[in-house]
Design a protein around this motif. Structure first.
Motif, PDB file in Angstrom:
ATOM      1  N   UNK A 280       0.753  -1.138  -0.073  1.00  0.00           N
ATOM      2  CA  UNK A 280      -0.228  -0.071   0.006  1.00  0.00           C
ATOM      3  C   UNK A 280       0.821   1.346  -0.118  1.00  0.00           C
ATOM      4  N   UNK A 281       1.911   1.280  -0.980  1.00  0.00           N
ATOM      5  CA  UNK A 281       2.870   2.191  -0.728  1.00  0.00           C
ATOM      6  C   UNK A 281       2.833   2.843  -2.319  1.00  0.00           C
ATOM      7  N   UNK A 282       3.115   4.239  -2.604  1.00  0.00           N
ATOM      8  CA  UNK A 282       3.089   4.872  -3.757  1.00  0.00           C
ATOM      9  C   UNK A 282       4.508   4.844  -4.070  1.00  0.00           C
ATOM     10  N   UNK A 283       4.613   4.131  -5.473  1.00  0.00           N
ATOM     11  CA  UNK A 283       5.894   3.790  -6.127  1.00  0.00           C
ATOM     12  C   UNK A 283       6.503   5.080  -7.024  1.00  0.00           C
ATOM     13  N   UNK A 284       5.414   5.775  -7.352  1.00  0.00           N
ATOM     14  CA  UNK A 284       5.977   6.939  -8.311  1.00  0.00           C
ATOM     15  C   UNK A 284       4.579   7.502  -8.955  1.00  0.00           C
ATOM     16  N   UNK A 285       4.938   8.724  -9.542  1.00  0.00           N
ATOM     17  CA  UNK A 285       3.837   9.389 -10.419  1.00  0.00           C
ATOM     18  C   UNK A 285       4.311   9.886 -11.597  1.00  0.00           C
TER      19      UNK A 285
END
Length: 63
Positions: A17-22
């Motif tokens: 549940x972690x943002x890896x990138x945008x």
């Protein structure tokens, strides 16, 4: 996992549940579909707007 809104595509680690990138949505404004390649290294974004644009992204660096 990937989610999209009007201006960005977000890449998520679904297990943590972690943002890896945008990434900016680029030529596809307001993408309404996203799909990973079978090997997970590329992502396609598409829009059902009038232009029907599709853009491919190399997402292999978002680990």
């Amino acid at each position: 996992m990937a989610t999209a809104n009007t201006y960005h595509v977000r890449l998520w680690d679904a297990s943590g549940h972690r943002l890896r990138g945008r990434i900016d949505s680029g030529a596809v404004t307001n993408p309404d579909c996203v799909a990973f390649s079978p090997d997970g290294r590329s992502l396609a974004t598409g829009s059902g707007d009038n232009d029907g644009a599709v853009q491919l992204w190399d997402v292999s660096g978002f680990d």
